[in-house]
Design an enzyme around this catalytic site. Structure first.
Site, PDB file in Angstrom:
ATOM      1  N   ASP A  45      38.840  39.012  38.928  1.00  0.00           N
ATOM      2  CA  ASP A  45      38.875  39.190  37.466  1.00  0.00           C
ATOM      3  C   ASP A  45      38.081  40.402  36.977  1.00  0.00           C
ATOM      4  O   ASP A  45      38.576  41.205  36.197  1.00  0.00           O
ATOM      5  CB  ASP A  45      38.432  37.906  36.761  1.00  0.00           C
ATOM      6  CG  ASP A  45      36.958  37.569  36.979  1.00  0.00           C
ATOM      7  OD1 ASP A  45      36.371  37.993  38.005  1.00  0.00           O
ATOM      8  OD2 ASP A  45      36.381  36.881  36.122  1.00  0.00           O
ATOM      9  N   ASN A  48      39.781  43.589  38.064  1.00  0.00           N
ATOM     10  CA  ASN A  48      40.996  43.831  37.286  1.00  0.00           C
ATOM     11  C   ASN A  48      40.646  44.453  35.922  1.00  0.00           C
ATOM     12  O   ASN A  48      41.316  45.387  35.460  1.00  0.00           O
ATOM     13  CB  ASN A  48      41.769  42.526  37.037  1.00  0.00           C
ATOM     14  CG  ASN A  48      42.124  41.793  38.316  1.00  0.00           C
ATOM     15  OD1 ASN A  48      42.089  42.367  39.393  1.00  0.00           O
ATOM     16  ND2 ASN A  48      42.441  40.510  38.196  1.00  0.00           N
ATOM     17  N   TYR A 116      41.728  29.949  49.553  1.00  0.00           N
ATOM     18  CA  TYR A 116      40.642  30.944  49.516  1.00  0.00           C
ATOM     19  C   TYR A 116      39.841  30.945  50.805  1.00  0.00           C
ATOM     20  O   TYR A 116      39.577  29.892  51.381  1.00  0.00           O
ATOM     21  CB  TYR A 116      39.662  30.619  48.373  1.00  0.00           C
ATOM     22  CG  TYR A 116      40.233  30.876  47.006  1.00  0.00           C
ATOM     23  CD1 TYR A 116      40.131  32.134  46.419  1.00  0.00           C
ATOM     24  CD2 TYR A 116      40.861  29.861  46.293  1.00  0.00           C
ATOM     25  CE1 TYR A 116      40.654  32.371  45.156  1.00  0.00           C
ATOM     26  CE2 TYR A 116      41.392  30.089  45.027  1.00  0.00           C
ATOM     27  CZ  TYR A 116      41.281  31.348  44.463  1.00  0.00           C
ATOM     28  OH  TYR A 116      41.805  31.580  43.218  1.00  0.00           O
ATOM     29  N   ARG A 118      36.343  32.573  51.155  1.00  0.00           N
ATOM     30  CA  ARG A 118      35.328  33.415  50.523  1.00  0.00           C
ATOM     31  C   ARG A 118      33.909  32.949  50.833  1.00  0.00           C
ATOM     32  O   ARG A 118      32.955  33.458  50.244  1.00  0.00           O
ATOM     33  CB  ARG A 118      35.563  33.527  49.019  1.00  0.00           C
ATOM     34  CG  ARG A 118      35.389  32.257  48.239  1.00  0.00           C
ATOM     35  CD  ARG A 118      36.051  32.255  46.876  1.00  0.00           C
ATOM     36  NE  ARG A 118      35.664  33.345  45.983  1.00  0.00           N
ATOM     37  CZ  ARG A 118      36.023  33.376  44.685  1.00  0.00           C
ATOM     38  NH1 ARG A 118      36.753  32.411  44.170  1.00  0.00           N
ATOM     39  NH2 ARG A 118      35.649  34.381  43.933  1.00  0.00           N
ATOM     40  N   GLY A 242      46.452  32.976  24.591  1.00  0.00           N
ATOM     41  CA  GLY A 242      47.774  33.149  25.194  1.00  0.00           C
ATOM     42  C   GLY A 242      48.752  33.816  24.243  1.00  0.00           C
ATOM     43  O   GLY A 242      48.413  34.786  23.558  1.00  0.00           O
ATOM     44  N   GLY A 273      44.336  37.884  30.859  1.00  0.00           N
ATOM     45  CA  GLY A 273      43.052  38.001  30.158  1.00  0.00           C
ATOM     46  C   GLY A 273      42.244  39.204  30.627  1.00  0.00           C
ATOM     47  O   GLY A 273      41.594  39.881  29.824  1.00  0.00           O
ATOM     48  N   ASP A 274      42.288  39.500  31.914  1.00  0.00           N
ATOM     49  CA  ASP A 274      41.510  40.634  32.461  1.00  0.00           C
ATOM     50  C   ASP A 274      42.049  41.958  31.926  1.00  0.00           C
ATOM     51  O   ASP A 274      41.279  42.864  31.579  1.00  0.00           O
ATOM     52  CB  ASP A 274      41.595  40.674  33.993  1.00  0.00           C
ATOM     53  CG  ASP A 274      41.276  39.328  34.627  1.00  0.00           C
ATOM     54  OD1 ASP A 274      40.528  38.542  34.011  1.00  0.00           O
ATOM     55  OD2 ASP A 274      41.778  39.071  35.738  1.00  0.00           O
TER      56      ASP A 274
HETATM   57  P1  ADP Z   1      43.670  34.180  30.334  1.00  0.00           P
HETATM   58  O1  ADP Z   1      44.589  34.955  31.235  1.00  0.00           O
HETATM   59  O2  ADP Z   1      42.252  34.645  30.440  1.00  0.00           O
HETATM   60  O3  ADP Z   1      43.844  32.697  30.400  1.00  0.00           O
HETATM   61  P2  ADP Z   1      45.232  34.160  27.889  1.00  0.00           P
HETATM   62  O4  ADP Z   1      46.226  33.249  28.517  1.00  0.00           O
HETATM   63  O5  ADP Z   1      44.667  33.728  26.599  1.00  0.00           O
HETATM   64  O6  ADP Z   1      44.040  34.580  28.849  1.00  0.00           O
HETATM   65  O7  ADP Z   1      45.973  35.559  27.702  1.00  0.00           O
HETATM   66  C1  ADP Z   1      45.290  36.765  27.503  1.00  0.00           C
HETATM   67  C2  ADP Z   1      46.126  37.664  26.618  1.00  0.00           C
HETATM   68  O8  ADP Z   1      47.390  37.903  27.236  1.00  0.00           O
HETATM   69  C3  ADP Z   1      46.438  37.047  25.276  1.00  0.00           C
HETATM   70  O9  ADP Z   1      45.412  37.307  24.356  1.00  0.00           O
HETATM   71  C4  ADP Z   1      47.733  37.752  24.911  1.00  0.00           C
HETATM   72  O10 ADP Z   1      47.449  39.044  24.374  1.00  0.00           O
HETATM   73  C5  ADP Z   1      48.407  37.942  26.256  1.00  0.00           C
HETATM   74  N1  ADP Z   1      49.357  36.834  26.501  1.00  0.00           N
HETATM   75  C6  ADP Z   1      49.189  35.745  27.294  1.00  0.00           C
HETATM   76  N2  ADP Z   1      50.287  34.946  27.289  1.00  0.00           N
HETATM   77  C7  ADP Z   1      51.178  35.558  26.475  1.00  0.00           C
HETATM   78  C8  ADP Z   1      52.514  35.249  26.045  1.00  0.00           C
HETATM   79  N3  ADP Z   1      53.167  34.162  26.447  1.00  0.00           N
HETATM   80  N4  ADP Z   1      53.121  36.140  25.201  1.00  0.00           N
HETATM   81  C9  ADP Z   1      52.507  37.256  24.782  1.00  0.00           C
HETATM   82  N5  ADP Z   1      51.248  37.595  25.147  1.00  0.00           N
HETATM   83  C10 ADP Z   1      50.581  36.766  25.976  1.00  0.00           C
END
Ligand code: ADP
Length: 322
Positions: A45, A48, A116, A118, A242, A273-274
């Site tokens: 993470d 990335n 893993y 690690r 997300g 997220g990364d």
């Molecule tokens: P993580 O990967 O840390 O769980 P998230 O799932 O919240 O984080 O996603 C991180 C970012 O990726 C979100 O803020 C958004 O910008 C983008 N993202 C994730 N899923 C979607 C989706 N289904 N459609 C559009 N953008 C997405």
């Protein structure tokens, strides 16, 4: 420079030059390539996030990784890889007798699961030497770490890292923390929550994912996540949710919602997220504008999840790099 937490990213410089340091573990990744073959990559993470920050920061910024690897061939190769994507390795320690961690991705239909290796990973020792941490942080403007960085450390090393991060924050550095909560890396849920909260105490910007926060801290709303991390002392909280979008809480007390970018087909959410974090910090350093940075990062994350793998090549993201 606009108000808000944008200004702290370039506290000591003019915003157009600086150094971002990311701290954590980068592992070898083996993914299925058909006919019983595996393709090798490198990911983790914090690495990335460094990769995407490097892609979108100006040349006048440097991006470095702080970790530890072994002295074997695969450790050499992992350092070569980091340098080949423009991430500096001067702060990666070499530890005799250890190696880099490795994970394998299993695909069962569309479902992914991971194995893993690690336990012999050198990265567990990344925070054993406080003077090494201090030197690296003193040379940096923005310092990034995550809950996974904290999870791999011994209790003593964890305390050392948090203490050095606290010192860096007091010295005016921008310290950025993604809680990235992974319960299977922790022996006890209470210790995990304590460490995550302690991470937020030394951070200027906390960048959590709401799904993790509601699952492990029981937050009933994004506002609750923001309040909780603010209470620990974070100046800004950027809550990723997300496809539902991002809420940014700034140090002036205001909150702003930024929608996610449309995605025709979600191919692989690894590194969503990364990539958001790296692109957000790069754009914030360039413009000082957190809302514009969140919109930019949402565009990048949307493209990242439209492709396979954690580290998507620049050519595949170019239309978002306007
Ligand atoms: P993580 O990967 O840390 O769980 P998230 O799932 O919240 O984080 O996603 C991180 C970012 O990726 C979100 O803020 C958004 O910008 C983008 N993202 C994730 N899923 C979607 C989706 N289904 N459609 C559009 N953008 C997405």
């Amino acid at each position: 420079m606009p108000r808000g937490v944008g200004k702290v990213v370039s506290a000591s410089r003019d915003g157009m030059s600086g150094r971002l340091l990311s701290i954590g573990e980068c592992m070898v990744e083996l993914r299925q390539a058909g006919a019983g073959l595996f393709a090798k990559g490198y990911a983790g993470d914090s690495f990335n996030a460094a990769y995407y920050a490097r892609m979108f920061l100006p040349e006048s910024w440097s991006v470095d990784y702080l970790s530890a690897v072994g002295t074997d061939r695969v450790s050499d190769e992992s350092l070569d890889f980091m340098r080949s994507v423009g991430v500096g390795t001067d702060f990666v320690r070499r530890i005799e007798g250890r190696t880099v961690g490795l994970y394998m991705i299993h695909l069962d239909g569309g479902e992914r699961s991971f194995s893993y290796w690690r336990s012999a990973s050198a990265a567990k020792a990344l925070a054993d030497d406080p003077s090494h941490l201090r030197e690296a942080m003193a040379a940096s403007d923005v310092i990034v770490f995550s809950g996974i960085t904290l999870a791999i450390l011994s209790p003593d090393a964890l305390a050392t890292l948090l203490s050095e991060l606290g010192r860096a924050r007091s010295a005016g550095k921008t310290v950025v923390f993604d809680p990235n909560i992974r319960p299977r890396l922790w022996d006890e849920a209470d210790r995990m929550r304590e460490a995550i909260s302690a991470g937020a105490e030394v951070a200027t910007i906390v960048m959590p994912s709401f799904e993790d926060e509601t699952t492990h801290f029981g937050d009933g709303s994004i506002e609750e996540t923001i309040r909780r991390y603010r209470a620990h002392g974070a100046k800004s909280v950027v809550v990723k949710d997300g496809g539902n979008g991002v809420t940014i809480a700034l140090d002036d007390g205001t909150s702003h919602f930024v929608p996610s970018a449309p995605v025709a087909e979600v191919v692989d959410t690894t590194s969503a997220g990364d990539s958001f974090n790296g692109a957000y910090l790069a754009h914030l350093a360039r413009t000082g504008d957190p809302k514009a940075a969140a919109a930019f990062a949402a565009g990048i994350a949307a493209r990242v999840i439209s492709h396979h793998g954690a580290l998507v090549e620049r050519e595949n993201l170019l239309s978002a790099d306007a």
